[in-house]
Write an enzyme that holds these catalytic residues in place. Sequence first.
Site, mmCIF file in Angstrom:
data_model
loop_
_atom_site.group_PDB
_atom_site.id
_atom_site.type_symbol
_atom_site.label_atom_id
_atom_site.label_comp_id
_atom_site.label_asym_id
_atom_site.label_seq_id
_atom_site.Cartn_x
_atom_site.Cartn_y
_atom_site.Cartn_z
ATOM 1 N N GLU A 205 40.239 41.320 43.886
ATOM 2 C CA GLU A 205 40.519 40.388 42.790
ATOM 3 C C GLU A 205 39.210 39.721 42.419
ATOM 4 O O GLU A 205 38.528 39.161 43.284
ATOM 5 C CB GLU A 205 41.550 39.334 43.226
ATOM 6 C CG GLU A 205 41.768 38.250 42.172
ATOM 7 C CD GLU A 205 42.755 37.173 42.632
ATOM 8 O OE1 GLU A 205 43.682 37.484 43.408
ATOM 9 O OE2 GLU A 205 42.575 36.014 42.211
ATOM 10 N N GLU A 210 38.500 30.256 36.566
ATOM 11 C CA GLU A 210 39.696 29.506 36.941
ATOM 12 C C GLU A 210 39.362 28.032 36.790
ATOM 13 O O GLU A 210 38.240 27.604 37.056
ATOM 14 C CB GLU A 210 40.124 29.801 38.374
ATOM 15 C CG GLU A 210 40.767 31.153 38.551
ATOM 16 C CD GLU A 210 41.343 31.305 39.953
ATOM 17 O OE1 GLU A 210 42.560 31.230 40.104
ATOM 18 O OE2 GLU A 210 40.546 31.477 40.894
#
Length: 325
Positions: A205, A210
């Site tokens: 990932e 974010e």
Amino acid sequence: MKSHASLSWATPYRLLLTTGTMLIFGLGLVLLLNSRPILAAPPCGTPKGGPCPTATPGSDPTPTPEQPTATPVSTATPAPTATPGSGSYVLVWSDEFNGTGIDLGNWTFDIGWGQNGWGNAELQYYTDRPQNARVENGMLVIEARKERFRAQEYTSARLKTQGLRDWTYGRFEARIKVPYGQGIWPAFWTLGNNIETVGWPQSGELDIMEHIGREPSTVYGTVHGPGYSGAEGVGGSYTLSGGQQLTDAFHIFAVEWEPTEINWYIDNTLYATVTPDDVPGEWVFDHPFFIIMNVAVGGYWPGYPDETTVFPQFMYVDYVRVYQK
Ligand SMILES: [Ca+2]
């Protein structure tokens, strides 16, 4: 000739007299004209002053409430050519979101509330309804709403290129204006396309952007893999200076993913670098990855919305671009 001779003695005196008279008259006229504004215009509102000017129609001093559905108009964005880092990247794919709808040749949706293992104890139900995801004014809009939907209290959207587009290595970038508020968790990230065969985190990932509402000035970039999943991810963060908040403006979030190094950028400022030596497990970033964009509500990491959290919340994406060498 005669008249010329007869005027010869008197002309200078007549001229002087005439000029003097004109000067005096002219001076008086100037004084009179200059004095007029003082003599006229009694204050408005008095019997002779007439009515005072009224407010221009439409200039109601009451602030207009912000229209929650208004989407910023896409401004001129940099041409998809030159990029930082290595200058040899060329554009191989992009979605500029300049059409009338979401291009289903590029995007598919995760639907549901995370019952399939990607929940992170989040509160939203992801839908593919236009209320939660649409193209407007040259942008993809993801809207997180507070509304009861299939036993969840919030709705939002999560778009991905899985099964449609994926890439191994490259510069992935998006121009985004993030939402804000406690419990709000927008992300622009990628997963290995082998996730359905090897599972997560073996798939790898790579999180390009974010952001969690309780840290309004900070962006995070992270990799997760076997031995460094969940909260053990490896990467870095960048905090805007002077109390600026990430939601205040559009920013370009990018990662340059190469075989032996991954670099994260915000607005072309490098803020984190990870190499295979930096991760405490297997390096799982040598196969194709697909892109995901979503706005989560609540979860272990951001915490949960409280009375300060404003809904709806919007993530605006002007474009997503992928460059490769
Ligand atoms: Ca656009």
